[in-house]
Design an enzyme around this catalytic site. Structure first.
Site, mmCIF file in Angstrom:
data_model
loop_
_atom_site.group_PDB
_atom_site.id
_atom_site.type_symbol
_atom_site.label_atom_id
_atom_site.label_comp_id
_atom_site.label_asym_id
_atom_site.label_seq_id
_atom_site.Cartn_x
_atom_site.Cartn_y
_atom_site.Cartn_z
ATOM 1 C CB THR A 204 -3.389 -1.788 0.381
ATOM 2 O OG1 THR A 204 -3.503 -0.259 0.368
ATOM 3 C CG2 THR A 204 -4.158 -2.374 1.668
ATOM 4 N N GLY B 105 -7.254 -1.456 -7.528
ATOM 5 C CA GLY B 105 -8.199 -1.192 -8.468
ATOM 6 C C GLY B 105 -7.686 -1.581 -9.875
ATOM 7 C CD GLU C 182 -5.017 7.247 -2.354
ATOM 8 O OE1 GLU C 182 -5.260 6.593 -3.236
ATOM 9 O OE2 GLU C 182 -3.115 7.133 -1.932
HETATM 10 C C1 LIG Z 1 -11.010 7.234 -16.512
HETATM 11 C C2 LIG Z 1 -10.592 8.227 -15.437
HETATM 12 C C3 LIG Z 1 -10.762 8.169 -14.049
HETATM 13 C C4 LIG Z 1 -10.812 9.448 -13.265
HETATM 14 C C5 LIG Z 1 -11.484 9.635 -12.209
HETATM 15 C C6 LIG Z 1 -11.602 10.829 -11.627
HETATM 16 C C7 LIG Z 1 -11.820 11.076 -10.295
HETATM 17 C C8 LIG Z 1 -11.539 10.053 -9.257
HETATM 18 C C9 LIG Z 1 -11.490 10.781 -7.958
HETATM 19 C C10 LIG Z 1 -11.159 10.150 -7.052
HETATM 20 C C11 LIG Z 1 -10.491 8.835 -6.685
HETATM 21 C C12 LIG Z 1 -11.295 7.573 -7.280
HETATM 22 C C13 LIG Z 1 -10.758 6.626 -7.647
HETATM 23 C C14 LIG Z 1 -9.478 6.129 -6.904
HETATM 24 C C15 LIG Z 1 -9.964 5.103 -6.055
HETATM 25 C C16 LIG Z 1 -9.325 4.364 -5.154
HETATM 26 C C17 LIG Z 1 -7.851 4.668 -5.215
HETATM 27 C C18 LIG Z 1 -7.241 4.186 -3.739
HETATM 28 C C19 LIG Z 1 -5.897 3.991 -3.783
HETATM 29 C C20 LIG Z 1 -5.245 3.685 -2.573
HETATM 30 O O1 LIG Z 1 -5.790 3.588 -1.701
HETATM 31 S S1 LIG Z 1 -3.518 3.518 -2.646
HETATM 32 C C21 LIG Z 1 -3.162 3.001 -1.012
HETATM 33 C C22 LIG Z 1 -3.095 4.341 -0.358
HETATM 34 N N1 LIG Z 1 -2.651 4.030 1.137
HETATM 35 C C23 LIG Z 1 -2.526 4.701 2.190
HETATM 36 O O2 LIG Z 1 -2.944 5.949 1.876
HETATM 37 C C24 LIG Z 1 -1.690 4.379 3.258
HETATM 38 C C25 LIG Z 1 -1.988 5.366 4.368
HETATM 39 N N2 LIG Z 1 -0.556 5.608 5.209
HETATM 40 C C26 LIG Z 1 0.353 6.769 5.046
HETATM 41 O O3 LIG Z 1 -0.044 7.692 3.954
HETATM 42 C C27 LIG Z 1 1.350 6.925 5.766
HETATM 43 O O4 LIG Z 1 2.060 6.008 6.235
HETATM 44 C C28 LIG Z 1 0.994 7.514 7.276
HETATM 45 C C29 LIG Z 1 0.258 8.844 6.828
HETATM 46 C C30 LIG Z 1 0.087 6.480 8.078
HETATM 47 C C31 LIG Z 1 2.501 7.856 7.936
HETATM 48 O O5 LIG Z 1 3.239 6.925 7.722
HETATM 49 P P1 LIG Z 1 4.717 7.172 8.649
HETATM 50 O O6 LIG Z 1 4.357 6.275 9.844
HETATM 51 O O7 LIG Z 1 5.737 6.289 7.636
HETATM 52 O O8 LIG Z 1 5.321 8.429 8.477
HETATM 53 P P2 LIG Z 1 5.058 9.314 9.790
HETATM 54 O O9 LIG Z 1 3.779 9.608 10.275
HETATM 55 O O10 LIG Z 1 6.092 8.969 10.900
HETATM 56 O O11 LIG Z 1 5.653 10.671 9.278
HETATM 57 C C32 LIG Z 1 7.133 10.864 8.749
HETATM 58 C C33 LIG Z 1 7.190 12.164 7.960
HETATM 59 O O12 LIG Z 1 6.357 12.229 6.761
HETATM 60 C C34 LIG Z 1 5.527 13.047 6.420
HETATM 61 N N3 LIG Z 1 4.521 12.634 5.411
HETATM 62 C C35 LIG Z 1 3.935 11.536 5.569
HETATM 63 N N4 LIG Z 1 2.899 11.084 4.606
HETATM 64 C C36 LIG Z 1 3.561 12.272 3.535
HETATM 65 C C37 LIG Z 1 3.214 12.529 2.473
HETATM 66 N N5 LIG Z 1 2.271 11.767 1.914
HETATM 67 N N6 LIG Z 1 3.525 13.363 1.730
HETATM 68 C C38 LIG Z 1 4.642 14.225 2.473
HETATM 69 N N7 LIG Z 1 4.963 14.008 3.776
HETATM 70 C C39 LIG Z 1 4.312 13.045 4.262
HETATM 71 C C40 LIG Z 1 5.071 13.384 7.831
HETATM 72 O O13 LIG Z 1 4.380 14.669 7.992
HETATM 73 C C41 LIG Z 1 6.226 13.229 8.804
HETATM 74 O O14 LIG Z 1 7.033 14.490 8.524
HETATM 75 P P3 LIG Z 1 8.230 14.898 9.464
HETATM 76 O O15 LIG Z 1 9.244 14.001 9.579
HETATM 77 O O16 LIG Z 1 8.277 16.703 9.089
HETATM 78 O O17 LIG Z 1 7.439 14.931 10.878
HETATM 79 C C1 LIG Z 2 -12.556 0.779 -2.483
HETATM 80 C C2 LIG Z 2 -10.986 0.711 -2.029
HETATM 81 C C3 LIG Z 2 -10.257 0.749 -3.092
HETATM 82 C C4 LIG Z 2 -8.707 0.696 -2.914
HETATM 83 N N1 LIG Z 2 -7.913 0.878 -3.640
HETATM 84 C C5 LIG Z 2 -6.518 0.670 -3.574
HETATM 85 C C6 LIG Z 2 -5.428 0.645 -4.405
HETATM 86 O O1 LIG Z 2 -5.982 1.034 -5.496
HETATM 87 N N2 LIG Z 2 -4.022 0.450 -4.136
HETATM 88 C C7 LIG Z 2 -3.930 0.040 -2.819
HETATM 89 O O2 LIG Z 2 -2.744 -0.005 -2.604
HETATM 90 N N3 LIG Z 2 -4.749 0.132 -1.754
HETATM 91 C C8 LIG Z 2 -6.134 0.325 -2.128
HETATM 92 N N4 LIG Z 2 -7.144 0.446 -1.180
HETATM 93 C C9 LIG Z 2 -6.557 -0.183 0.287
HETATM 94 C C10 LIG Z 2 -6.788 1.264 1.174
HETATM 95 O O3 LIG Z 2 -5.835 2.293 0.829
HETATM 96 C C11 LIG Z 2 -6.675 0.878 2.418
HETATM 97 O O4 LIG Z 2 -7.966 0.295 2.926
HETATM 98 C C12 LIG Z 2 -6.552 2.019 3.333
HETATM 99 O O5 LIG Z 2 -5.221 2.670 3.190
HETATM 100 C C13 LIG Z 2 -6.735 1.688 4.914
HETATM 101 O O6 LIG Z 2 -6.049 0.807 5.357
HETATM 102 P P1 LIG Z 2 -6.549 -0.557 5.900
HETATM 103 O O7 LIG Z 2 -7.723 -1.100 5.134
HETATM 104 O O8 LIG Z 2 -5.324 -1.566 6.168
HETATM 105 O O9 LIG Z 2 -7.079 -0.040 7.346
HETATM 106 P P2 LIG Z 2 -6.608 -0.443 8.624
HETATM 107 O O10 LIG Z 2 -5.199 0.478 8.867
HETATM 108 O O11 LIG Z 2 -6.434 -1.571 9.202
HETATM 109 O O12 LIG Z 2 -7.809 0.387 9.557
HETATM 110 C C14 LIG Z 2 -8.604 -0.517 10.335
HETATM 111 C C15 LIG Z 2 -8.988 0.795 11.692
HETATM 112 O O13 LIG Z 2 -7.580 1.022 12.442
HETATM 113 C C16 LIG Z 2 -7.365 2.296 12.681
HETATM 114 N N5 LIG Z 2 -6.015 2.406 12.731
HETATM 115 C C17 LIG Z 2 -5.159 1.929 11.867
HETATM 116 N N6 LIG Z 2 -3.856 2.422 12.362
HETATM 117 C C18 LIG Z 2 -4.088 3.550 13.133
HETATM 118 C C19 LIG Z 2 -3.222 4.062 14.071
HETATM 119 N N7 LIG Z 2 -1.829 4.472 13.574
HETATM 120 N N8 LIG Z 2 -3.825 4.965 14.862
HETATM 121 C C20 LIG Z 2 -5.038 4.892 15.221
HETATM 122 N N9 LIG Z 2 -5.816 3.886 14.347
HETATM 123 C C21 LIG Z 2 -5.498 3.308 13.446
HETATM 124 C C22 LIG Z 2 -8.276 3.100 11.599
HETATM 125 O O14 LIG Z 2 -8.390 4.308 11.966
HETATM 126 C C23 LIG Z 2 -9.521 2.071 11.368
HETATM 127 O O15 LIG Z 2 -10.463 2.253 12.285
HETATM 128 C C24 LIG Z 2 -8.320 0.348 -1.613
HETATM 129 C C25 LIG Z 2 -9.310 0.321 -0.640
HETATM 130 C C26 LIG Z 2 -10.708 0.348 -0.678
HETATM 131 C C27 LIG Z 2 -11.777 0.315 0.216
#
Ligand SMILES: CCCCC/C=C\C/C=C\C/C=C\C/C=C\CCCC(=O)SCCNC(=O)CCNC(=O)[C@H](O)C(C)(C)COP(=O)(O)OP(=O)(O)OC[C@H]1O[C@@H](n2cnc3c(N)ncnc32)[C@H](O)[C@@H]1OP(=O)(O)O
Ligand SMILES: Cc1cc2nc3c(=O)[nH]c(=O)nc-3n(C[C@H](O)[C@H](O)[C@H](O)COP(=O)(O)OP(=O)(O)OC[C@H]3O[C@@H](n4cnc5c(N)ncnc54)[C@H](O)[C@@H]3O)c2cc1C
Length: 616
Positions: free
Chosen positions: A89, A128, A371
């Site tokens: 991010t 993180g 996530e």
């Molecule tokens: C000591 C030990 C500790 C252990 C702790 C234990 C437990 C902990 C438990 C919980 C966790 C706790 C701590 C961790 C805390 C925080 C960690 C946070 C880390 C982060 O926060 S880290 C950043 C995460 N940041 C995101 O999460 C970004 C979100 N944004 C996206 O994820 C994508 O960007 C999206 C979905 C917006 C679309 O992106 P796009 O516009 O590029 O794609 P598009 O929609 O066009 O899809 C094209 C084709 O890809 C397919 N597709 C899409 N995604 C796929 C995937 N994942 N896998 C397989 N296929 C996938 C579609 O289904 C489609 O498929 P088709 O072609 O068939 O239609």
């Molecule tokens: C506690 C915490 C821990 C994190 N840890 C990590 C980490 O370890 N590594 C890492 O890389 N990231 C991490 N992140 C970042 C996190 O993954 C992002 O905050 C998350 O993916 C959302 O993205 P954003 O903040 O850009 O929100 P935005 O995308 O800016 O969202 C803001 C608003 O816009 C809307 N929006 C955005 N896009 C669209 C769309 N296409 N259609 C409709 N509405 C939309 C959303 O629904 C939301 O209401 C962490 C965040 C937090 C809060």
């Protein structure tokens, strides 16, 4: 806060290693060990700065790196010789990954990548542990070869000296600041300026840049999103646990607290005897059970799929992605709102830090955002449902978790209402399929009228979200129904235990039915009498589950240290513990606080003098 967290996180990481060796010697699957580790993690109320190292950094090195890259970086990460994070991010972008601005330009002369965060908005922001804890990270950037964009790639980047921990030249790193909770996680920012890494620091299991600059594309580009799929599965589990913790606290408190006689002249009952209190507490207990089972299923599916992906078989990825998204959303939303309802169920004392509900809320709530922000994941699932509906229209089979969609699509009308569990489940699924059909019609009409697919998704967004939400309900309720009614283990359960499970199923189905009554009535005719009968059943099942509430929450098996709650302690000495906690407050150390002489006394004196003057 951060340094205390690091100290505890290190203890947790050591314990995790030993659990891993015990449960899975020599293996890489940390899941069984994590089950034990959850206990330790729960003891770090300000969050664990090593979570992303353990959950994402090590896993991405293993799953996205070649075997040689694993030997070079992954093994050291698994051993905790180096500590890393997942830096994806940016300040300007989290959701829209294709819009990430950090760039990696290949220099074939030196066989290196030049990494840059060219603008303020391209600084990495949030990872993180990035602030001061990590010395490495996986840096996600747009790959450029000869200035031509090739899509996202991951790079292993050392950011601090391993000996002195000083940031390396070209690295600008720090902590992003205080948050609503999780203040020990040390979320950080990172800027890189002309920072060079060798070619083999790009993780190349699925896509490669050859020394001469030729690019070998990944057979499935989405595989680079796989680390996120894993954490979505973990969120489903972890947030179900947070809800279970809060439900345990509120249940225990509700059988100690007494208030308001139900019959005039009678003694005050435990507050859990009040029907509305039962409705606040018992459905949350059941939701936690239902989600823990769904999350365990998801975890099994993840393990199988991860093994297949490692062998470059990507066939089950779409189904896992869809399920991980919908369960991540359902568990994070329902735990967040459920914990708040449970806090309110504890009255005023629920607002005290000593009750620990505020902290549990603060741990659970950000999972709605990280996530994959929940609305965005709903839209992602909505899009997948549209694709699957086209398959239905073409007469093709759907993935197993969506098979009910084909079945319902064949029904010309809803069968005779019986009110049975099967009928309730079918009603939820039928409403879901009706919503998918309507969303598809809107979406399709927009595409037909020359709107782009992405614009059509945006303008059909409300309907897609509704369809996705109901798909989540259908999947979770269907999974629970199968586990209670059709499980092969059913006959090993005692009749009494089976009855409790069936009561939970009854409550879950009726609760979801009422929550979505508006959606269901759009597609199914139900009479007022049939709805009233369900209302009676709801009241009845709450009464039946009331005597089991404490036992079910005891079975979650959280000890007092994990719950850290004066309201939820096992011995039930709520008032004694509240008092003890109050007496520990620093202001109670002195009979007269310092602010009295400094501020309060002069203030009152000035007012008294003014009053005297005005009388003269
Ligand atoms: C000591 C030990 C500790 C252990 C702790 C234990 C437990 C902990 C438990 C919980 C966790 C706790 C701590 C961790 C805390 C925080 C960690 C946070 C880390 C982060 O926060 S880290 C950043 C995460 N940041 C995101 O999460 C970004 C979100 N944004 C996206 O994820 C994508 O960007 C999206 C979905 C917006 C679309 O992106 P796009 O516009 O590029 O794609 P598009 O929609 O066009 O899809 C094209 C084709 O890809 C397919 N597709 C899409 N995604 C796929 C995937 N994942 N896998 C397989 N296929 C996938 C579609 O289904 C489609 O498929 P088709 O072609 O068939 O239609
Ligand atoms: C506690 C915490 C821990 C994190 N840890 C990590 C980490 O370890 N590594 C890492 O890389 N990231 C991490 N992140 C970042 C996190 O993954 C992002 O905050 C998350 O993916 C959302 O993205 P954003 O903040 O850009 O929100 P935005 O995308 O800016 O969202 C803001 C608003 O816009 C809307 N929006 C955005 N896009 C669209 C769309 N296409 N259609 C409709 N509405 C939309 C959303 O629904 C939301 O209401 C962490 C965040 C937090 C809060």
């Amino acid at each position: 806060m951060a340094s205390m967290s690091v100290k505890h996180a290190i203890a947790a990481a050591k314990k995790l290693r030993s659990l891993q060796e015990r449960f899975n010697p020599g293996g890489s699957d940390i899941y069984p060990a994590l089950m034990g580790d959850e206990a330790i993690t729960a003891l770090i109320p300000s969050g664990n700065p090593l979570s992303v190292h353990i959950l994402m950094f090590t896993r991405a090195l293993r799953e996205q790196g070649t075997d040689e890259q694993y030997e070079k970086f992954g093994r050291r990460a698994d051993n905790n010789e180096i500590i890393g994070t997942f830096a994806q991010t940016e300040l300007g972008h989290g959701t829209y990954l294709r819009g990430l601005e950090a760039r990696a330009d290949y220099d074939r002369g030196t066989e290196e990548f030049v990494l840059n965060t060219p603008k303020l908005s391209s600084y990495k922001w949030w990872p993180g542990g990035l602030g001061q804890t990590c010395n490495y990270c996986i840096f996600v950037a747009q790959l450029y070869i000869d200035n031509e964009a090739k899509g996202m790639a991951m790079f292993v980047v050392q950011i601090r000296d391993e000996e002195t921990h000083m940031p390396l030249p070209g690295v600008h790193v720090g902590e992003i600041g205080k948050k609503m909770g999780l203040n020990g996680v040390n979320n950080g920012f990172l800027g890189l300026k002309d920072y060079r890494v060798p070619r083999l620091n790009m993780l190349m299991r699925h896509q490669q840049v050859l020394p001469d600059g030729r690019f070998v594309k990944s057979p499935v580009s989405q595989v680079s999103y796989f680390p996120m799929v894993f954490v979505r599965c973990m969120v489903a589990r972890q947030n179900s646990n947070y809800l279970a913790q809060a439900a345990t606290i509120a249940t225990r408190y509700s059988v100690i607290r007494r208030q308001s006689p139900i019959e005039e002249g009678q003694p005050e009952p435990k507050i859990l005897e009040h029907l509305t209190q039962q409705m606040k507490v018992i459905p949350e207990i059941v939701t936690a059970v239902v989600y823990r089972l769904a999350a365990a299923n998801l975890q099994n599916m993840y393990n199988e799929t991860a093994e297949a992906v490692y062998r470059k078989d990507f066939s089950r990825l779409p189904e896992l992605h869809a399920l991980a998204c919908i369960l991540k959303v359902a568990t994070s939303y329902d735990s967040t709102y459920g914990i708040e309802r449970l806090r309110q169920a504890c009255g005023g004392h629920g607002y005290l830090t000593a009750g620990n509900l505020g902290n549990i809320f603060a741990m659970a709530a950000p999972a709605c955002t990280y996530e994959g922000e929940n609305s965005v994941l709903y839209l992602q699932v909505g899009k997948i449902l549209m694709k699957n509906w086209s398959q239905v229209l073409a007469g093709r089979e759907l993935m197993p978790s969506m098979a009910y969609i084909s079945e319902c699509s064949k029904m010309t009308s809803f069968p005779q209402w019986t009110g049975s569990w099967e009928c309730l489940l079918k009603a939820i699924q039928y409403a879901c399929v009706g919503s998918i059909r309507l969303a598809f019609q809107s979406y399709n009409a927009r595409v037909q009228s020359a709107q782009s697919q992405t614009a059509a998704v945006n303008y059909s967004g409300l309907e897609l979200t509704k369809a996705a939400e109901l798909h989540g309900r259908s999947y979770v309720a269907g999974n629970f129904y199968q586990q209670i009614v059709n499980s092969p283990n059913k006959h090993q359960r005692s009749p009494q235990f089976q009855k409790v499970l069936e009561n939970m199923l009854e409550l879950h189905l009726i609760q979801i039915f009422f929550r979505h009554l508006g959606d269901i009535l759009r597609f199914i005719r139900i009479t007022e009498d049939e709805i009233s009968a369900l209302q009676r059943r709801l009241e009845e099942v709450l009464k039946e589950l009331r005597p089991d509430a404490v036992a079910i929450t005891d079975a979650f098996d959280f000890n007092d240290k994990i719950l850290s709650s004066a309201l939820g302690c096992y011995d039930g000495n709520v008032y004694e513990r509240l008092f003890e906690a109050a007496l520990k407050h620093p202001l109670n150390r002195k009979s007269v606080p310092d602010f009295f002489e400094a501020h309060l006394k002069p203030f009152m004196k000035e007012n008294a003098d003014n009053a005297k003057k005005s009388k003269l």
